[in-house]
Design a protein around this motif. Structure first.
Motif, mmCIF file in Angstrom:
data_model
loop_
_atom_site.group_PDB
_atom_site.id
_atom_site.type_symbol
_atom_site.label_atom_id
_atom_site.label_comp_id
_atom_site.label_asym_id
_atom_site.label_seq_id
_atom_site.Cartn_x
_atom_site.Cartn_y
_atom_site.Cartn_z
ATOM 1 N N SER A 207 101.857 39.504 -6.225
ATOM 2 C CA SER A 207 103.006 38.531 -5.753
ATOM 3 C C SER A 207 101.871 37.346 -5.463
ATOM 4 C CB SER A 207 104.253 38.174 -4.924
ATOM 5 O OG SER A 207 103.813 39.211 -3.544
ATOM 6 N N GLN A 208 100.699 37.918 -4.817
ATOM 7 C CA GLN A 208 99.281 36.754 -4.754
ATOM 8 C C GLN A 208 99.116 35.577 -6.218
ATOM 9 O OE1 GLN A 208 96.779 39.088 -3.691
ATOM 10 N NE2 GLN A 208 95.414 38.291 -4.798
ATOM 11 N N LYS A 209 99.244 34.311 -5.478
ATOM 12 C CA LYS A 209 98.798 33.342 -6.541
ATOM 13 C C LYS A 209 97.763 33.094 -7.078
ATOM 14 C CE LYS A 209 103.137 33.086 -7.751
ATOM 15 N NZ LYS A 209 103.654 33.548 -8.993
ATOM 16 N N THR A 210 97.191 33.656 -5.649
ATOM 17 C CA THR A 210 95.216 33.007 -5.014
ATOM 18 C C THR A 210 94.883 34.447 -4.343
ATOM 19 O OG1 THR A 210 95.775 31.910 -3.348
ATOM 20 C CG2 THR A 210 96.017 30.385 -5.003
ATOM 21 N N GLU A 211 93.397 34.118 -4.979
ATOM 22 C CA GLU A 211 92.790 35.234 -3.576
ATOM 23 C C GLU A 211 93.010 34.512 -2.663
ATOM 24 O OE1 GLU A 211 92.175 38.221 -5.276
ATOM 25 O OE2 GLU A 211 92.137 37.458 -7.347
ATOM 26 N N ARG A 212 92.527 35.739 -1.371
ATOM 27 C CA ARG A 212 92.476 35.139 -0.140
ATOM 28 C C ARG A 212 90.724 34.305 0.065
ATOM 29 N NH1 ARG A 212 94.185 39.741 4.070
ATOM 30 N NH2 ARG A 212 94.446 38.047 4.595
ATOM 31 N N GLY A 213 90.674 34.114 0.830
ATOM 32 C CA GLY A 213 88.798 34.090 1.456
ATOM 33 C C GLY A 213 88.440 34.730 1.358
ATOM 34 N N LEU A 214 86.977 34.580 2.042
ATOM 35 C CA LEU A 214 86.181 35.131 1.747
ATOM 36 C C LEU A 214 86.282 36.113 2.927
ATOM 37 C CD1 LEU A 214 83.504 36.777 0.613
ATOM 38 C CD2 LEU A 214 82.102 34.797 1.230
ATOM 39 N N LEU A 322 91.547 26.630 8.420
ATOM 40 C CA LEU A 322 91.739 25.434 9.190
ATOM 41 C C LEU A 322 91.318 25.004 7.116
ATOM 42 C CD1 LEU A 322 91.559 22.551 10.034
ATOM 43 C CD2 LEU A 322 89.492 22.567 10.069
ATOM 44 N N THR A 323 90.305 25.498 6.577
ATOM 45 C CA THR A 323 89.973 24.543 5.241
ATOM 46 C C THR A 323 91.531 25.736 4.315
ATOM 47 O OG1 THR A 323 88.091 24.792 5.297
ATOM 48 C CG2 THR A 323 88.426 24.751 2.905
ATOM 49 N N LEU A 324 91.423 26.495 4.059
ATOM 50 C CA LEU A 324 92.446 27.055 2.719
ATOM 51 C C LEU A 324 93.761 27.801 3.767
ATOM 52 C CD1 LEU A 324 90.286 29.998 1.585
ATOM 53 C CD2 LEU A 324 90.454 28.162 0.810
ATOM 54 N N LEU A 325 93.863 27.180 5.039
ATOM 55 C CA LEU A 325 95.610 28.027 4.887
ATOM 56 C C LEU A 325 96.408 26.995 5.754
ATOM 57 C CD1 LEU A 325 96.997 30.728 5.183
ATOM 58 C CD2 LEU A 325 96.436 31.014 6.995
ATOM 59 N N LYS A 326 95.511 26.055 6.533
ATOM 60 C CA LYS A 326 96.288 24.772 7.748
ATOM 61 C C LYS A 326 96.895 24.070 6.539
ATOM 62 C CE LYS A 326 94.898 21.709 10.961
ATOM 63 N NZ LYS A 326 96.938 20.822 10.841
ATOM 64 N N SER A 327 96.898 23.401 5.715
ATOM 65 C CA SER A 327 97.816 22.719 4.888
ATOM 66 C C SER A 327 99.438 23.338 4.758
ATOM 67 C CB SER A 327 97.779 22.504 3.394
ATOM 68 O OG SER A 327 97.474 23.713 2.676
ATOM 69 N N ASP A 328 99.197 24.666 4.121
ATOM 70 C CA ASP A 328 100.609 26.024 3.563
ATOM 71 C C ASP A 328 101.013 25.867 5.683
ATOM 72 O OD1 ASP A 328 100.215 26.111 1.968
ATOM 73 O OD2 ASP A 328 98.518 28.226 1.938
ATOM 74 N N ILE A 329 99.805 26.075 6.625
ATOM 75 C CA ILE A 329 101.613 25.940 7.571
ATOM 76 C C ILE A 329 101.951 25.133 8.130
ATOM 77 C CG2 ILE A 329 100.680 26.385 10.258
ATOM 78 C CD1 ILE A 329 98.272 28.379 9.646
ATOM 79 N N GLU A 330 101.025 23.941 8.659
ATOM 80 C CA GLU A 330 102.089 22.110 8.373
ATOM 81 C C GLU A 330 102.676 22.784 7.315
ATOM 82 O OE1 GLU A 330 100.925 20.489 10.029
ATOM 83 O OE2 GLU A 330 99.447 21.270 11.265
ATOM 84 N N ALA A 331 103.261 22.824 6.393
ATOM 85 C CA ALA A 331 104.085 22.590 5.135
ATOM 86 C C ALA A 331 105.154 23.878 5.802
ATOM 87 C CB ALA A 331 103.608 22.549 3.609
ATOM 88 N N ALA A 332 105.341 24.953 5.885
ATOM 89 C CA ALA A 332 106.164 26.092 5.861
ATOM 90 C C ALA A 332 106.264 26.388 7.226
ATOM 91 C CB ALA A 332 105.246 27.077 4.819
ATOM 92 N N GLY A 333 105.180 26.266 8.361
ATOM 93 C CA GLY A 333 104.716 27.175 9.356
ATOM 94 C C GLY A 333 106.580 26.112 10.124
#
Length: 479
Positions: A207-214, A322-333
């Protein structure tokens, strides 16, 4: 044993009966489902009941075996799956309200591997939002409770898995671990687990839309939480079956070659300035003595710097978050998870930009130091946490709370950054003023040698016993 007591069987004992047709898969599933109906309302460990699917699958497996099919190594074993991993037709919500309708189009490799081995999924277990707390609560499904009592967090992020399996809901519980999310619930609930090493278990969500960070790719692993170390030896060979969707998976056998002479174990109580609780100290002594009695050669010796490696690695992970997930946390958390992440960033100041590239490069230095050390000491016995497990919502209590929950857990996330396997096993049932609770220790192992860590866990368990047994007596007495 009556049919109503089948749920008490470990997976190893259960498969000896199901594969020999002494117990049907349907009987095994029915017993676990009955147990789930009995105890889950108080625990809220399983947040999606898959009773109908499970019974249908069990009957189909029984028919196939009756018609001559060879039963799988996990034939009829009831298992739970964490809600952050894809299971076809079910929501991969990751504990987030905004993701409650993300329906998996296909099974993740771990789900398929378990089912191909004959295991039967009876339910899906709770996780905190974004699977990024060492406690388990969210606005979508609510709080999971520890079967030992409300004085202990169930751990996280695989808190639903840990509470379920120890309480008798399924013999195996799937979970995953980016900084301790298998080992925290094992320690909280008195279960056994091994965090596999880097790329040991294939991982991918259809179901993933993008790859996870390294770093998320290299630090996060899939695994199982069990009531007995023997069940890891039984089940992990099926879990590590290769899958082409994970191009970096390393298809090595579960068992490595046996060494000559006693296995050397480095033993340390160093907690890097954090206070070592007397009961944790006692648990470490019991674990050490158990290994000595089992024929291991245990030496008190300092391993390479866990503190620098662990803190640096987790700060790097926070830089990626902070770079890849923070915006999702702010939007949906929820406000709770947003507040917790703000304190995470204070406890672990994110490494970003050029410094992050430098820390990724230095990871090889840390891993090389450990590789050289483990030429002499294939196993390292250490604390998991310096204190007994914390109370629910401790990580919502500002800097001090996050520091107690994660700041001191360097033995945990250092192993993720290094990519080394690490087992967690109970060594003591402590009677503390707030109530009884298990104390787990950690056993790190050489790369690709999860089996050695599990062997050592089994040696400790053989002396200490399974924590589920006194827990079930306690639960029965209070029912």
């Amino acid at each position: 044993m009556t049919s109503s007591d089948i749920w008490r069987l470990n997976a190893t004992d259960l498969t000896a009966l199901t594969r020999n047709k002494d117990i049907s898969a349907e009987d095994a599933v029915k017993s676990s489902l009955d147990r789930m109906q009995q105890v889950n309302p108080d625990l809220n460990a399983v947040v999606e009941d898959l009773s109908d699917e499970a019974l249908t699958r069990a009957r189909n497996l029984d028919k196939a075996v009756a018609n001559g099919a060879e039963p799988g190594p996990l034939h009829g074993v009831p298992v739970t799956i964490k809600i952050n991993v894809d299971q076809k037709g079910h929501a991969t919500s990751n504990g987030v309200v905004a993701l409650k309708d993300v329906i998996a189009p296909a099974d993740a490799p771990v789900v398929r591997n378990l089912q191909d081995a004959g295991a039967i999924v009876i339910g899906r277990t709770n996780t905190p939002e974004f699977s990024f707390r060492a406690d388990t609560d969210n606005e979508l499904h609510g709080r999971t409770n520890n079967p030992w009592g409300r004085h202990i967090s169930p751990g996280g992020s695989s808190g639903g898995a840990g509470a379920a399996v120890v309480a008798g809901i399924g013999a195996l519980a799937h979970g995953n671990d980016i900084g301790g999310s298998l080992r925290f619930p094992a320690a909280a609930n008195g279960a056994v687990t091994v965090k596999p090493g880097l790329e040991r278990v294939p991982a991918w969500n259809p179901s993933q839309k993008t790859e996870r960070g390294l770093l998320a790719q290299s630090m996060s692993v899939q695994g199982l939480i069990t009531r007995s170390a023997a069940d890891l030896h039984l089940s992990m060979p099926s879990l590590i079956a290769p899958d082409p969707h994970d191009p970096f998976h390393v298809p090595m056998p579960w068992r490595g070659t046996a060494g000559e002479g006693p296995i050397k174990v480095a033993f340390t109580k160093d907690t890097f300035g954090y206070a070592l609780h007397p009961e944790v100290d006692r648990a470490l002594d019991i674990a050490r003595d158990s290994l000595v009695d089992a024929g291991y050669h245990v030496e008190e010796v300092a391993p390479p710097d866990v503190f620098e490696c662990g803190r640096g690695g987790y700060r790097a992970l926070m830089g990626e978050v902070l770079t890849l997930l923070k915006s999702d946390i702010e939007a949906a958390g929820s406000q709770t998870i947003r507040d917790i992440f703000e304190v995470y960033f204070q406890e672990f100041p994110p490494i970003t930009g050029t410094d992050l590239i430098g820390m990724l490069a230095k990871r090889s230095h840390y891993a090389r130091e450990w590789s050289l050390f483990m030429q002499n000491y294939p196993l390292v016995l250490s604390p998991f946490l310096p204190q007994p497990f914390f109370k629910p919502d401790r990580d919502t209590e500002g800097a001090e709370g996050v520091h107690e929950v994660l700041g001191c857990a360097v033995y945990s996330y250092a192993m993720n950054f290094l990519g080394l396997p690490a087992a967690s096993v109970p060594a003591l049932l402590a009677n503390l003023p707030q109530g009884p609770q298990p104390i787990n220790v950690q056993i790190a192992a050489r790369r690709w040698r999860e089996d050695m860590a599990v062997d050592a866990a089994a040696a400790i368990e053989s002396r200490v016993g399974q924590m589920c047994l006194p827990l079930w007596d306690k639960m029965s007495a209070s029912a």
